[in-house]
Design a protein around this motif. Structure first.
Motif, PDB file in Angstrom:
ATOM      1  N   VAL A   1       0.850  -1.193   0.000  1.00  0.00           N
ATOM      2  CA  VAL A   1       0.000   0.000   0.000  1.00  0.00           C
ATOM      3  C   VAL A   1       0.890   1.249   0.000  1.00  0.00           C
ATOM      4  O   VAL A   1       1.746   1.404   0.874  1.00  0.00           O
ATOM      5  N   SER A   2       0.673   2.125  -0.968  1.00  0.00           N
ATOM      6  CA  SER A   2       1.475   3.344  -1.088  1.00  0.00           C
ATOM      7  C   SER A   2       1.142   4.328   0.035  1.00  0.00           C
ATOM      8  O   SER A   2       0.049   4.279   0.613  1.00  0.00           O
ATOM      9  N   ASN A   3       2.062   5.232   0.328  1.00  0.00           N
ATOM     10  CA  ASN A   3       1.829   6.249   1.355  1.00  0.00           C
ATOM     11  C   ASN A   3       0.640   7.133   0.995  1.00  0.00           C
ATOM     12  O   ASN A   3      -0.128   7.526   1.871  1.00  0.00           O
ATOM     13  N   GLU A   4       0.485   7.442  -0.278  1.00  0.00           N
ATOM     14  CA  GLU A   4      -0.649   8.257  -0.722  1.00  0.00           C
ATOM     15  C   GLU A   4      -1.970   7.555  -0.433  1.00  0.00           C
ATOM     16  O   GLU A   4      -2.912   8.167   0.067  1.00  0.00           O
ATOM     17  N   LEU A   5      -2.039   6.264  -0.741  1.00  0.00           N
ATOM     18  CA  LEU A   5      -3.266   5.508  -0.485  1.00  0.00           C
ATOM     19  C   LEU A   5      -3.508   5.365   1.015  1.00  0.00           C
ATOM     20  O   LEU A   5      -4.657   5.440   1.471  1.00  0.00           O
ATOM     21  N   LYS A   6      -2.463   5.176   1.805  1.00  0.00           N
ATOM     22  CA  LYS A   6      -2.620   5.090   3.260  1.00  0.00           C
ATOM     23  C   LYS A   6      -3.308   6.344   3.797  1.00  0.00           C
ATOM     24  O   LYS A   6      -4.247   6.250   4.600  1.00  0.00           O
ATOM     25  N   ALA A   7      -2.854   7.513   3.373  1.00  0.00           N
ATOM     26  CA  ALA A   7      -3.438   8.778   3.831  1.00  0.00           C
ATOM     27  C   ALA A   7      -4.897   8.889   3.395  1.00  0.00           C
ATOM     28  O   ALA A   7      -5.761   9.321   4.171  1.00  0.00           O
ATOM     29  N   LYS A   8      -5.179   8.472   2.166  1.00  0.00           N
ATOM     30  CA  LYS A   8      -6.556   8.514   1.657  1.00  0.00           C
ATOM     31  C   LYS A   8      -7.467   7.592   2.475  1.00  0.00           C
ATOM     32  O   LYS A   8      -8.607   7.947   2.793  1.00  0.00           O
ATOM     33  N   LEU A   9      -6.967   6.421   2.839  1.00  0.00           N
ATOM     34  CA  LEU A   9      -7.779   5.468   3.604  1.00  0.00           C
ATOM     35  C   LEU A   9      -8.063   5.972   5.022  1.00  0.00           C
ATOM     36  O   LEU A   9      -9.162   5.755   5.547  1.00  0.00           O
ATOM     37  N   ILE A  10      -7.103   6.647   5.639  1.00  0.00           N
ATOM     38  CA  ILE A  10      -7.349   7.220   6.967  1.00  0.00           C
ATOM     39  C   ILE A  10      -8.423   8.302   6.875  1.00  0.00           C
ATOM     40  O   ILE A  10      -9.341   8.356   7.699  1.00  0.00           O
ATOM     41  N   GLN A  11      -8.341   9.144   5.871  1.00  0.00           N
ATOM     42  CA  GLN A  11      -9.367  10.181   5.673  1.00  0.00           C
ATOM     43  C   GLN A  11     -10.730   9.541   5.422  1.00  0.00           C
ATOM     44  O   GLN A  11     -11.746   9.967   5.982  1.00  0.00           O
ATOM     45  N   GLN A  12     -10.762   8.500   4.623  1.00  0.00           N
ATOM     46  CA  GLN A  12     -12.008   7.798   4.344  1.00  0.00           C
ATOM     47  C   GLN A  12     -12.568   7.165   5.617  1.00  0.00           C
ATOM     48  O   GLN A  12     -13.774   7.194   5.855  1.00  0.00           O
TER      49      GLN A  12
END
Length: 188
Positions: free
Chosen positions: A21-32
């Protein structure tokens, strides 16, 4: 013989092993995750024509990667937000009701499985309507040793209902209670 399956092929992220999982996707998932928690309704919604089981399963598949990322990041606040206030939690330590009884115990578990140098993985996850079954294990990043493992069933009525029943079997190999320096890393 049954064909082996990739349990993550229809999901937005693959948490079956470390490093996918990319760092960008990790941040998006936390926001989601933060957004999904706000959709929880005060009264558990009924399954029916207005909220069919298929829609609930679709929502649970959308939610799953957010749960995994919240756990990897030690976001106890988000993990607690995934539960209903009247949660029933059954595990080998006993049965817990509501959000307070299991809080101290889960804090130690989260601290151990989200500690620096350890990566939690979920090699198997299956969905059936409001049921989410998964197997997990935590790997030491240096030695690849399994430090803990288990399996869980969540009964989650989609975004509107959240988790109202959790059953868990877990085994810790290295530690059972987290030292204070790890507990302090969990955001609550």
């Amino acid at each position: 013989m049954r064909q082996r399956v990739n349990y993550y092929k229809e999901l937005s992220a693959d948490y079956s092993k470390p490093g996918l999982v990319s760092n960008e996707l990790k941040a998006k998932l936390i926001q989601q995750s933060e957004e999904l928690i706000t959709k929880k309704e005060a009264i558990l919604p009924q399954i029916g024509s207005d909220y069919p089981a298929e829609k609930i399963e679709e929502e649970n598949k959308e939610w799953w990667p957010t749960h995994c990322e919240a756990l990897r990041q030690g976001r106890g606040d988000l993990l607690t937000g995934e539960y209903r206030d009247d949660l029933v939690y059954l595990c080998q330590d006993g049965h817990y009701f509501g959000l307070k009884e299991q809080q101290e115990r889960e804090l130690h578990w989260w601290a151990l499985i989200a500690q620096p140098g350890v990566t939690m993985t979920w090699p198997i996850v299956m969905f059936h309507h409001e049921h989410v079954y998964f197997e997990w294990k935590c790997l030491d990043d240096e030695t690849n040793e399994t430090i803990a493992k288990g399996n869980v069933t969540f009964v989650r009525r989609g975004h509107r209902g959240a988790v109202y029943l959790k059953t868990e079997q877990l085994t810790f190999y290295r530690d059972v209670y987290a030292p204070d320096e790890l507990v302090r890393l969990i955001k609550i």
